[in-house]
Scaffold this motif. Sequence first.
Motif, PDB file in Angstrom:
ATOM      1  N   ASP A 313     -63.023   6.246 -86.031  1.00 54.04           N
ATOM      2  CA  ASP A 313     -63.147   4.870 -86.530  1.00 54.04           C
ATOM      3  C   ASP A 313     -61.804   4.155 -86.491  1.00 54.04           C
ATOM      4  N   ARG A 314     -60.747   4.856 -86.860  1.00 54.22           N
ATOM      5  CA  ARG A 314     -59.416   4.243 -86.795  1.00 54.22           C
ATOM      6  C   ARG A 314     -59.030   3.936 -85.348  1.00 54.22           C
ATOM      7  N   LEU A 315     -59.436   4.795 -84.431  1.00 52.68           N
ATOM      8  CA  LEU A 315     -59.166   4.534 -83.014  1.00 52.68           C
ATOM      9  C   LEU A 315     -59.906   3.288 -82.541  1.00 52.68           C
ATOM     10  N   ASN A 316     -61.152   3.129 -82.973  1.00 56.10           N
ATOM     11  CA  ASN A 316     -61.912   1.937 -82.580  1.00 56.10           C
ATOM     12  C   ASN A 316     -61.279   0.665 -83.148  1.00 56.10           C
ATOM     13  N   ARG A 317     -60.771   0.751 -84.360  1.00 54.93           N
ATOM     14  CA  ARG A 317     -60.122  -0.430 -84.945  1.00 54.93           C
ATOM     15  C   ARG A 317     -58.824  -0.750 -84.195  1.00 54.93           C
ATOM     16  N   ALA A 318     -58.084   0.267 -83.768  1.00 55.52           N
ATOM     17  CA  ALA A 318     -56.882   0.021 -82.973  1.00 55.52           C
ATOM     18  C   ALA A 318     -57.232  -0.609 -81.631  1.00 55.52           C
ATOM     19  N   LYS A 319     -58.334  -0.151 -81.025  1.00 53.12           N
ATOM     20  CA  LYS A 319     -58.761  -0.764 -79.770  1.00 53.12           C
ATOM     21  C   LYS A 319     -59.180  -2.219 -79.974  1.00 53.12           C
ATOM     22  N   GLU A 330     -46.948  -3.246 -78.419  1.00 52.77           N
ATOM     23  CA  GLU A 330     -47.408  -2.829 -79.738  1.00 52.77           C
ATOM     24  C   GLU A 330     -48.896  -2.491 -79.727  1.00 52.77           C
ATOM     25  N   SER A 331     -49.666  -3.229 -78.928  1.00 51.07           N
ATOM     26  CA  SER A 331     -51.100  -2.918 -78.838  1.00 51.07           C
ATOM     27  C   SER A 331     -51.311  -1.539 -78.229  1.00 51.07           C
ATOM     28  N   SER A 332     -50.604  -1.244 -77.155  1.00 45.48           N
ATOM     29  CA  SER A 332     -50.747   0.068 -76.517  1.00 45.48           C
ATOM     30  C   SER A 332     -50.263   1.187 -77.433  1.00 45.48           C
ATOM     31  N   LEU A 333     -49.167   0.962 -78.146  1.00 50.96           N
ATOM     32  CA  LEU A 333     -48.656   1.992 -79.047  1.00 50.96           C
ATOM     33  C   LEU A 333     -49.609   2.243 -80.208  1.00 50.96           C
ATOM     34  N   ALA A 334     -50.242   1.192 -80.713  1.00 53.54           N
ATOM     35  CA  ALA A 334     -51.202   1.378 -81.806  1.00 53.54           C
ATOM     36  C   ALA A 334     -52.379   2.234 -81.344  1.00 53.54           C
ATOM     37  N   VAL A 335     -52.905   1.961 -80.156  1.00 56.05           N
ATOM     38  CA  VAL A 335     -54.015   2.767 -79.639  1.00 56.05           C
ATOM     39  C   VAL A 335     -53.559   4.194 -79.362  1.00 56.05           C
ATOM     40  N   ALA A 336     -52.336   4.352 -78.834  1.00 53.84           N
ATOM     41  CA  ALA A 336     -51.840   5.695 -78.526  1.00 53.84           C
ATOM     42  C   ALA A 336     -51.684   6.532 -79.801  1.00 53.84           C
ATOM     43  N   ARG A 337     -51.202   5.941 -80.876  1.00 52.86           N
ATOM     44  CA  ARG A 337     -51.059   6.697 -82.137  1.00 52.86           C
ATOM     45  C   ARG A 337     -52.432   7.104 -82.677  1.00 52.86           C
TER      46      ARG A 337
END
Length: 535
Positions: A313-319, A330-337
């Motif tokens: 769920d956290r991954l979907n919110r980052a996406k 920053e968008s790519s790093l958020a999804v990568a984390r």
Amino acid sequence: MIRILAFLAVVFALGLGFAWLADRPGEMLVTFNGYQYQVSLMVAAVAVVAVVAAVMIVWWLVKALWNSPYTISRYFRVRRRDRGYQALSTGMIAAGAGDGALARKKTKEAAKLIRSDQEPLIQLLDAQASLLEGDHEGAREKFETMLDDPEMRLLGLRGLYLEAERLGDRNAARHYAGRAAAVAPQLAWAAESTLEDLTGRGDWDGALKLVDAQKSTRQIERDAANRRRAVLLTAKAQALIDSDANAARAAALEANRLRPDFAPAAVVAAKLLFRQNDVRKGSKILEAAWKAEPHPEIAELYSHARPGDAVLDRLNRAKKLQELKKNHAESSLAVARAALDAQEFSTARREAEAAIRIDRRVGAYLLLADIEEAETADQGKVRQLLSKAVRAPRDPAWVADGVVSERWAPISPITGRLDAFEWRAPIERLGQLIDGHEDTPEAPVPAIAAPARPVQERAGTIEHTAETPGTATEEKTDDRAGEDHVTPITAAAFAQVPEDAEAVEPAQELTRLPDDPGVDPDDAADKSTRRFRLF
């Protein structure tokens, strides 16, 4: 111009009157004291006008004689005042130019010609002359005297403020600035110093009132006032977040309303809304701030908006954040984390590499090293990524006056300036290394062989003999000629070597590399030998 027209109108009216009388002949009979005087109407009119003019002239002469003492005294008084103002003007110019002697001279001259209670500028010139002469104590006394005069009070406070700043007494300087700001909030120097004092003491409400006063007096523009209010309200919300959640929420929401792109205000407002289970409104605030300017704190809080969510769920919110701001590091790093937490290593690796292509930084390489270690545990690749991280530019951080902070703060810890922290990459060095193509394969560089020194093999030993004057002279002569002096091997030389001396192994001949072209014999012959060599 109006006076000239009025004068011409009067003359024209008199001319018409006399012409009218001339066209209508008549006689005037006057009986006075038993005599009769008979004259024409024109003569009588002229006589009346002449009598009126004579009376007016006599009245003017009598009045002039009566007022002559006052007129004469006023003339000298005006002349004296003009000379005083001329001296005062010259003294002010001299004070501005830094001529203390001339300023003091003109101060005394102006004080003699003009009373100081009539012209307050004399007190200012006197204080400026004292400052130019280095008499700071006397200048402070003169500024303190100005505080009793309502017209000079602000000038005295300004002088005392500058003196306190010169002495480094911040408390006294802020005291004088506060008094001036209470009387005249439109003074920039007083308002800024008072604002620093209020924010340094954490009096956010007092600082907000002062900013409102600055805005009402048009001292600062509307956008600058809104920015300051947003910063102060965010600081107030941070201070009240644990003690008064409702007041903190109101302050944070107002700050976010004033500046929706201000990341600290959005983070504080969303955090308070999440604590009160208002996830929908808090998420909208974070999404609006992310669209304006992505920030890692926004991504972290947005991903963990609901503490009970699973890693997917956290991954979907980052996406979802990535969809709002595409092609951003920053968008790519958020999804990568988030993908690393969910153990989706392919997605995490792809997004981390995309972040590196967009914006090379330390955090991206460290994240990629974590992904590599978690997925393959290849320590060689991990060390390679860590070495790249060492050479990469630093990640953005909150920077103010050379201080780098992980968290935002409303004031600078060095100068106390409000809204000093900026989100940017810290400056590490004057010139950054050029490492933009370190990830690409290196092209083969042709080796350029430097010509080697000729090696001259000479057999010989160092003879340990006592130095004699003749030997020293010979050695100096050999030094000047640039020749090497070698002592031949003799039995006496071997006899003088101590028995406990360590044996010296012969130097091994260096093996020539396969691609070493060697040295041209002609070049080696032309090169002269030197006495001392480092290499």
